[in-house]
Design an enzyme around this catalytic site. Sequence first.
Site, PDB file in Angstrom:
ATOM      1  N   LYS A 263      10.492 -12.854 -15.451  1.00  0.00           N
ATOM      2  CA  LYS A 263      10.114 -11.618 -16.164  1.00  0.00           C
ATOM      3  C   LYS A 263       8.906 -11.872 -17.057  1.00  0.00           C
ATOM      4  CE  LYS A 263      11.942  -8.716 -14.403  1.00  0.00           C
ATOM      5  NZ  LYS A 263      12.332  -9.431 -13.278  1.00  0.00           N
TER       6      LYS A 263
ATOM      7  N   ARG B 221       3.726   0.919  -6.632  1.00  0.00           N
ATOM      8  CA  ARG B 221       3.752  -0.111  -5.573  1.00  0.00           C
ATOM      9  C   ARG B 221       2.679  -1.172  -5.804  1.00  0.00           C
ATOM     10  NH1 ARG B 221       6.361   2.941  -1.228  1.00  0.00           N
ATOM     11  NH2 ARG B 221       5.580   1.605   0.409  1.00  0.00           N
TER      12      ARG B 221
ATOM     13  N   GLU C 124       5.659 -12.550 -14.931  1.00  0.00           N
ATOM     14  CA  GLU C 124       5.092 -11.488 -14.083  1.00  0.00           C
ATOM     15  C   GLU C 124       4.537 -10.319 -14.887  1.00  0.00           C
ATOM     16  OE1 GLU C 124       7.670  -9.384 -11.377  1.00  0.00           O
ATOM     17  OE2 GLU C 124       9.416  -9.782 -12.615  1.00  0.00           O
TER      18      GLU C 124
ATOM     19  N   GLU D  14      15.466 -16.033 -14.291  1.00  0.00           N
ATOM     20  CA  GLU D  14      15.078 -14.622 -14.378  1.00  0.00           C
ATOM     21  C   GLU D  14      14.262 -14.359 -15.625  1.00  0.00           C
ATOM     22  OE1 GLU D  14      14.860 -12.348 -12.437  1.00  0.00           O
ATOM     23  OE2 GLU D  14      14.711 -10.524 -13.613  1.00  0.00           O
TER      24      GLU D  14
ATOM     25  N   LYS E 115       5.503  -3.619  -5.917  1.00  0.00           N
ATOM     26  CA  LYS E 115       6.931  -3.377  -6.136  1.00  0.00           C
ATOM     27  C   LYS E 115       7.756  -3.867  -4.954  1.00  0.00           C
ATOM     28  CE  LYS E 115      10.648  -1.987  -8.098  1.00  0.00           C
ATOM     29  NZ  LYS E 115      11.218  -2.883  -9.139  1.00  0.00           N
TER      30      LYS E 115
ATOM     31  N   ASN F 118      -0.664   0.678   6.127  1.00  0.00           N
ATOM     32  CA  ASN F 118       0.060  -0.270   5.277  1.00  0.00           C
ATOM     33  C   ASN F 118       0.658  -1.307   6.209  1.00  0.00           C
ATOM     34  OD1 ASN F 118       1.525  -1.600   3.337  1.00  0.00           O
ATOM     35  ND2 ASN F 118       3.253  -0.182   3.432  1.00  0.00           N
ATOM     36  N   GLY F 119       0.350  -2.584   5.958  1.00  0.00           N
ATOM     37  CA  GLY F 119       0.898  -3.651   6.806  1.00  0.00           C
ATOM     38  C   GLY F 119      -0.202  -4.641   7.153  1.00  0.00           C
TER      39      GLY F 119
ATOM     40  N   CYS G 280       0.838  -1.200   0.000  1.00  0.00           N
ATOM     41  CA  CYS G 280       0.000   0.000   0.000  1.00  0.00           C
ATOM     42  C   CYS G 280       0.875   1.254   0.000  1.00  0.00           C
ATOM     43  CB  CYS G 280      -0.882   0.017   1.244  1.00  0.00           C
ATOM     44  SG  CYS G 280      -1.804  -1.507   1.466  1.00  0.00           S
TER      45      CYS G 280
ATOM     46  N   TRP H  14      -3.335  -2.299  -1.507  1.00  0.00           N
ATOM     47  CA  TRP H  14      -3.036  -3.603  -2.119  1.00  0.00           C
ATOM     48  C   TRP H  14      -3.628  -4.621  -1.172  1.00  0.00           C
ATOM     49  CZ3 TRP H  14       0.925  -7.554  -1.079  1.00  0.00           C
ATOM     50  CH2 TRP H  14       1.040  -8.483  -2.110  1.00  0.00           C
TER      51      TRP H  14
ATOM     52  N   HIS I  10      15.750 -34.854 -17.387  1.00  0.00           N
ATOM     53  CA  HIS I  10      15.220 -35.483 -16.163  1.00  0.00           C
ATOM     54  C   HIS I  10      13.759 -35.113 -15.933  1.00  0.00           C
ATOM     55  CE1 HIS I  10      19.240 -36.837 -15.166  1.00  0.00           C
ATOM     56  NE2 HIS I  10      19.673 -35.616 -15.449  1.00  0.00           N
TER      57      HIS I  10
END
Length: 606
Positions: free
Chosen positions: A482, A27, A485, A478, A601, A98-99, A2, A74, A501
């Site tokens: 990328k 964010r 997401e 990575e 973020k 926020n939290g 948030c 968020w 395998h």
Amino acid sequence: MCGIIGIVGKAPVAERLVESLKRLEYRGYDSAGVAGVVGSGVERRRAKGKIKALEEVLTAEPLTATTGIGHTRWATHGAPNVANAHPHSAGRVTLVHNGIIENFAELKAELAAAGRTFESDTDTEVIAHLIDAELATGLAPIDAFKATLDRLTGAYALAVLIEGAENLVLGARRGSPLVVGEGQGEMFLGSDALAVGPFTNRVIYLDEGDYVALDHDGARIFDASGAAVTRPVRVVPTSAVMMEKGNYRHFMEKEIHDQPEGCQRTIAAYVDALTSRTAIPGDVDWAKLERIQIVACGTSYIAGVVGKYLIEQLADLPVDVEIASEFRYRQPALRPGALVVAMSQSGETADTLAALRYCKAKGMKSAVVVNATESTMAREVDVVWPIHCGPEIGVASTKAFTAQVSVLTAIAVAAAKARGTIDAAEEQRLVKVLLEAPRLIAEAIHLEGAIKEIAADVAKARDVLYLGRGPMSALALEGALKLKEISYIHAEGYAAGELKHGPIALVDDKTPIVILAPHDSWFEKSASNMSEVMARGGQVIFITDTEGVKHAPEGAKVVVTAPASDPLVSTLVMSAPIQLLAYHVAVIKGADVDQPRNLAKSVTVE
Ligand code: AGP
């Protein structure tokens, strides 16, 4: 995560609250709201979705307040809707948070038993009721606030309005960042320096457990024990240029293109270019160090894996890299002779912070490779290794990744020299190699045209495999992250040797297989993996370099040729193609590149 803004102003604040919330959009959020003290009351305006929806509400119902708070939410507790959007009110109290409050259920039950009713599913509303209940006992606002904070378990950054108190905003932080901004007869409160950046560059970073009362005369700050304290005022260079997109469509695009400069500035802080020697800040005795324990999440974790390859190969120094959210719950066998290194762009990721604190509690020396040098992690470790790539706004990390890898690369060379596994001449050679990396990254970014053409095909895929060996196996992770997401296409990154395998069962003529293969000691094996895949109809995107292309097997669907580079910096050079591929696929798919769905973020909740 948030976003929070608060203003004790001399002029109407609604527009400035919204401007600040726009600075916090990166964010990630799913609803937004503002509130202001109007006469003897407090008025709220809230909306689901993007800030544009909130602006429409404000156009229909203007807010005239000169003291107010704002929030981008968020969702953690309760669906993303107007009822759960912040600010939340109870009696005389209106606040944003926020939290996560871990004991909110028992507090809510206690308040309900006392006859209080709730209009939302959030833990935040419980805090408003608690403060209101303390006010009802006759306590002054700051004392009612402190009494409430003492009852909360969990993480919070708070901004609070009290009905009728036009010259007051209360704030507090524990586990979530919060800063105070000093204006001219006005005071600001924000989640970070970006939030207050439009109004001031004079910033006070509150410490863990601090709470504050802001009014037109300034800030009264108290520590967790309730003692009045002063915190230093810092002038923060959050220049507007660094935060604007310039002529790019997205922050992510800009940040991919910023990498040569970001890596150059970062490398310059860790080497002496005149003598071609390393110059690592901080007092780590590399010769005596027994082990490095890296803890991180997401892309920062992958940067740590790249560092492991380089540090172990060059310095013969054991390095363990672990996902922070798993690390401390498995009771790892730690020894004080090791150095814990947190990798974090934001310096606020809850999982990484918890793992770092766990290691510190075991007596380990601590360091952080971090972009936000005033963040919680940066202020809790023994050694700070900053990356100098400027604020990274796009949720998908790009320039921070290569800057982090740059730091670990310099550390690998420095540790090797200190431990005698390389001599002075080799150190100088490797430092020169590192200093050349930004130029090679810029050349690799020039592959963007070819990458855009490939993206058109990849955008149609349902699944994509990324394969690599050595540090390229980390880059495969990575590349997959990328793509996942920002384009929402399922992708997997694998060590190429693992293909036989299991994952080779996935290979068919519809699955793009990205193989990362610079011409290094793993090249021949990667080339044979490519043949295995093509024999089963796999559509190979072969990303190699100008040396490797001479030896690549025939039959790849497409070959991308990056500049040749020393293995020390090949990860830095090969990052741009996979970042650009993910970016252009996401653009083709019309995804929200800078603020992908469900993502934030910096994840400051566990
Ligand atoms: C990377 O593209 C993601 N945004 C995410 O994995 C990120 O790297 C992770 O959340 C860690 O964040 P930090 O570096 O701020 O700790």
